[in-house]
Design an enzyme around this catalytic site. Structure first.
Site, short mmCIF file in Angstrom:
data_model
loop_
_atom_site.label_atom_id
_atom_site.label_comp_id
_atom_site.label_asym_id
_atom_site.label_seq_id
_atom_site.Cartn_x
_atom_site.Cartn_y
_atom_site.Cartn_z
N SER A 141 0.66 -1.06 0.08
CA SER A 141 -0.09 -0.05 0.07
C SER A 141 0.85 1.27 0.04
CB SER A 141 -0.86 0.00 1.32
OG SER A 141 -1.66 1.09 1.44
N LYS A 167 -0.97 -0.75 -4.49
CA LYS A 167 -2.09 -0.20 -4.11
C LYS A 167 -1.96 1.20 -4.04
CE LYS A 167 -4.63 -0.02 0.01
NZ LYS A 167 -5.64 -0.86 1.25
N LEU A 168 -2.50 2.12 -4.75
CA LEU A 168 -2.17 3.63 -4.42
C LEU A 168 -3.29 4.28 -3.55
CD1 LEU A 168 -1.16 4.83 -8.04
CD2 LEU A 168 0.33 4.26 -6.44
N LYS A 169 -3.04 4.81 -2.61
CA LYS A 169 -4.04 5.70 -1.89
C LYS A 169 -4.21 6.90 -2.66
CE LYS A 169 -4.19 3.57 2.13
NZ LYS A 169 -5.39 3.11 2.61
N ASP A 195 -7.29 3.10 -3.49
CA ASP A 195 -8.04 2.88 -2.06
C ASP A 195 -8.26 4.29 -1.69
OD1 ASP A 195 -9.16 2.63 0.22
OD2 ASP A 195 -7.37 1.41 1.31
N ASN A 197 -10.37 5.19 0.91
CA ASN A 197 -10.75 5.44 2.49
C ASN A 197 -11.92 6.55 2.61
OD1 ASN A 197 -7.31 4.86 2.75
ND2 ASN A 197 -8.93 3.79 4.11
N GLU A 220 -10.97 0.42 -3.88
CA GLU A 220 -11.52 0.09 -2.50
C GLU A 220 -12.18 1.38 -1.94
OE1 GLU A 220 -7.93 -1.26 -0.58
OE2 GLU A 220 -8.76 -1.32 1.38
N LYS A 269 -10.09 -7.46 6.95
CA LYS A 269 -9.06 -7.18 8.03
C LYS A 269 -9.67 -7.79 9.09
CE LYS A 269 -7.70 -2.72 6.26
NZ LYS A 269 -7.77 -1.20 6.25
O1 OSB Z 1 -7.45 1.31 4.08
O2 OSB Z 1 -6.23 -0.36 4.20
C1 OSB Z 1 -6.42 0.62 4.43
C2 OSB Z 1 -3.49 1.58 6.89
C3 OSB Z 1 -4.36 2.01 7.76
C4 OSB Z 1 -5.65 2.11 7.82
C5 OSB Z 1 -6.30 1.78 6.65
C6 OSB Z 1 -5.86 1.22 5.49
C7 OSB Z 1 -4.13 1.16 5.63
C8 OSB Z 1 -3.47 0.71 4.46
C9 OSB Z 1 -2.13 0.00 4.85
O3 OSB Z 1 -3.67 0.76 3.34
C10 OSB Z 1 -2.06 -1.34 4.96
C11 OSB Z 1 -0.70 -2.11 5.22
O4 OSB Z 1 -0.87 -2.35 6.40
O5 OSB Z 1 0.14 -2.49 4.31
MG MG Z 2 -8.64 0.44 2.45
#
Ligand code: OSB
Ligand code: MG
Length: 374
Positions: A141, A167-169, A195, A197, A220, A269
């Site tokens: 990520s 995975k790009l935020k 992703d 969020n 995501e 998760k």
């Molecule tokens: O949305 O997947 C998420 C980390 C913290 C909170 C939410 C997310 C994430 C990540 C990191 O994307 C994932 C990882 O631990 O490699």
């Molecule tokens: Mg996520």
């Protein structure tokens, strides 16, 4: 199994580099660890709650509070002790069910008790959960960066290291351009996903549909966690498969989201859904409905990371997870490091989690400990 007590331990660990998402930037991780002590063994649990309630309603201080005030006393009660003596970790979710929410705390205490139980039996998490592989493909990520060139340098480093999926935020203002740049620089063969969020609303549907041309594996959690119907509507307006993260907090919410057509894929998760046993139920449900799942991450230490790798080895985890190596986030992990080999992570085979905190390293990052005797 006879529980003697539980230790709550807070650790503070610096991240190798800031991790920026649409909900904030993290530079260190303040983590609550649990140690369950039984007559036969000790087991470890990791609470994945972040310091602030920005990803989910849970936050680390609230999870410590609910554990000491409600969850651990329930397990220590005569009813709790009897149920655990009879059924071990399998009794935990039922005992704690009357307490609403607090899933990350519930997951952590169930994990610690399950680890103790499995260590006493000499059985691994992978075997217990139903792992069918001895290694899992590793995705990474990648946070939001200040510039596209900076992002490309970071992505190149991960690809060179062997990560098999990026995975790009994303967030409004950081979506089409970084995705286009990564595709242009590294080509169409790279497994790529994004992703958000929860950073968008359904009014952004036409904008988000512009991601379709980049052939992403998935998008995501584009919309708010409670906007399940919005995701179903969005799924009809874009070709990129929708994957839910924040919206799925139990097998029940997963069943509803699937029935409503809100997702084609689920990020599982364990902390978010109340534990590894509930996570397995969601895996089973998704498989029965033909949905792919993958294992998400929460910047875990080696403790949570080892358990995630075991879960990701179940047969329905058909997409690479956010199960990266320890050094993705930490220079020094509290366990022996989880390492990347040929783009994969080996499923631990030792009893329980198969990894244990190294006492000196653990003590060096510990900020407080608290022993709750049963
Ligand atoms: O949305 O997947 C998420 C980390 C913290 C909170 C939410 C997310 C994430 C990540 C990191 O994307 C994932 C990882 O631990 O490699
Ligand atoms: Mg996520």
């Amino acid at each position: 199994m006879k529980l003697r007590g539980i230790e709550l331990r807070r650790v503070s660990m610096p991240l190798v580099s800031p991790f920026r998402t649409s909900f904030g930037t993290q530079t260190e991780r303040d983590i609550l660890l649990l140690k369950a002590v039984t007559d036969d063994a000790e087991g470890w649990g990791e609470c994945v709650a972040l310091a602030d309630p920005l990803y989910s309603s849970e936050y680390v201080e609230s999870q410590a509070d609910v554990l000491r005030r409600f969850l651990i006393p329930k397990l220590a009660s005569p009813e709790g002790q009897a149920a655990i003596a009879r059924s071990g970790a399998a009794a935990v979710a039922g005992l704690l069910h009357p307490f609403k929410g607090q899933r990350m705390a519930k997951a952590a205490v169930e994990m610690a008790i399950l680890d103790a139980e499995l260590r006493a039996l000499g059985r691994s998490f992978g075997r217990e959960l139903g792992a069918v592989d001895d290694r899992v493909p590793s995705g990474v990520s990648v946070g939001i960066h200040d510039s596209v060139p900076q992002l490309l340098t970071v992505v190149e480093g991960y690809l060179d290291a062997g990560y098999v999926r990026i995975k790009l935020k994303i967030e409004p203002g950081w979506d089409l351009a970084p995705v286009a740049a990564v595709r242009e620089r590294f080509g169409g063969d790279v497994l790529l996903q994004v992703d958000a969020n929860t950073a968008y609303t359904l009014r952004d549907a036409r904008h988000l549909a512009k991601l379709d041309e980049f052939e992403l594996l998935l998008i995501e959690q584009p919309l708010e966690e409670e906007d399940v119907l919005g995701h179903a509507a969005l799924a009809r307006q874009m070709a990129t498969p929708i994957c839910l993260d924040e919206s799925i907090v139990s097998a029940q919410t997963a069943a509803a989201a699937i029935a409503l057509g809100a997702c084609q894929i689920i990020n599982i998760k364990p902390g978010r859904v109340g534990g590894y046993l509930e996570a397995r139920k969601i895996h089973d449900l998704a498989a029965a409905n033909g949905l792919a799942v993958w294992c998400g991450g929460m910047l875990e230490t080696g403790i949570g990371r080892a358990a995630n790798v075991a879960l990701a080895a179940l047969p329905g985890f058909t997409l690479p997870g956010d199960v990266s190596a320890s050094d993705r986030f930490y220079h020094t992990d509290i366990t022996e490091p989880i390492v990347l080999e040929d783009g994969h992570i080996a499923v631990p085979t030792g009893p329980g989690l198969g990894v244990t905190p190294i006492p000196e390293v653990l003590d060096a990052v510990t900020t407080s400990t608290e022993w709750i005797v049963f």
